[in-house]
Design a protein around this motif. Structure first.
Motif, mmCIF file in Angstrom:
data_model
loop_
_atom_site.group_PDB
_atom_site.id
_atom_site.type_symbol
_atom_site.label_atom_id
_atom_site.label_comp_id
_atom_site.label_asym_id
_atom_site.label_seq_id
_atom_site.Cartn_x
_atom_site.Cartn_y
_atom_site.Cartn_z
ATOM 1 N N ARG A 95 0.763 -1.172 -0.323
ATOM 2 C CA ARG A 95 -0.158 0.209 0.364
ATOM 3 C C ARG A 95 0.704 0.945 0.321
ATOM 4 O O ARG A 95 0.187 2.317 -0.956
ATOM 5 C CB ARG A 95 -0.797 0.126 1.086
ATOM 6 N N ILE A 96 1.642 1.653 0.817
ATOM 7 C CA ILE A 96 2.754 2.680 0.568
ATOM 8 C C ILE A 96 3.986 2.317 -0.918
ATOM 9 O O ILE A 96 3.268 3.332 -1.791
ATOM 10 C CB ILE A 96 4.097 2.196 1.727
ATOM 11 N N PHE A 97 4.080 1.547 -1.163
ATOM 12 C CA PHE A 97 4.377 1.747 -2.578
ATOM 13 C C PHE A 97 3.585 2.088 -4.058
ATOM 14 O O PHE A 97 3.599 3.121 -4.173
ATOM 15 C CB PHE A 97 5.674 0.569 -2.886
ATOM 16 N N GLN A 98 2.209 1.523 -3.594
ATOM 17 C CA GLN A 98 1.347 1.619 -4.554
ATOM 18 C C GLN A 98 0.376 3.741 -4.310
ATOM 19 O O GLN A 98 0.286 4.720 -5.040
ATOM 20 C CB GLN A 98 -0.159 1.451 -3.681
ATOM 21 N N THR A 99 0.546 3.605 -3.042
ATOM 22 C CA THR A 99 0.843 5.121 -2.182
ATOM 23 C C THR A 99 1.371 6.530 -2.801
ATOM 24 O O THR A 99 1.783 7.712 -3.424
ATOM 25 C CB THR A 99 0.750 5.929 -1.327
ATOM 26 N N TRP A 100 2.820 6.151 -2.702
ATOM 27 C CA TRP A 100 3.301 6.776 -3.417
ATOM 28 C C TRP A 100 3.901 6.394 -5.453
ATOM 29 O O TRP A 100 3.790 8.068 -5.730
ATOM 30 C CB TRP A 100 5.124 5.684 -3.166
ATOM 31 N N GLU A 101 3.164 6.137 -5.917
ATOM 32 C CA GLU A 101 3.415 5.501 -7.298
ATOM 33 C C GLU A 101 2.067 6.842 -7.984
ATOM 34 O O GLU A 101 2.226 7.715 -8.820
ATOM 35 C CB GLU A 101 2.789 3.936 -7.923
ATOM 36 N N ALA A 102 1.024 6.404 -6.979
ATOM 37 C CA ALA A 102 0.005 7.826 -7.131
ATOM 38 C C ALA A 102 0.504 8.694 -6.929
ATOM 39 O O ALA A 102 0.788 9.919 -8.203
ATOM 40 C CB ALA A 102 -0.948 7.791 -6.059
#
Length: 78
Positions: free
Chosen positions: A24-31
């Motif tokens: 979830r952290i990496f998905q948020t960073w990607e967004a």
């Protein structure tokens, strides 16, 4: 600098042992990263007519001509 962080984040996100919260952290960073690049691209389209090269073509044609340059197309696809 953002590109470097994006690259490191992408590499780290491929670890198959990540927990759901880490994913979830990496998905948020990607967004967030996508918004940064999109904002930069749109701001360049808005301000490109300030340059003499594209401003002399008019507001719409200058932006369109800039958007068709190889570097702008690469940024759009990336």
């Amino acid at each position: 600098m953002v590109i470097l962080f994006d690259l490191v984040g992408f590499v780290l996100s491929t670890d198959p042992h990540l927990t759901k919260s880490q994913k979830r952290i990496f998905q948020t960073w990607e967004a967030v990263d996508s918004w940064i690049f999109m904002t930069e691209y749109v701001l360049r389209l808005i301000t490109v007519t300030e340059s003499h090269k594209y401003g002399s073509m008019g507001c719409c044609m200058g932006r369109l001509r800039y958007a068709m340059t190889p570097s702008a197309l690469i940024d759009l696809v990336a």
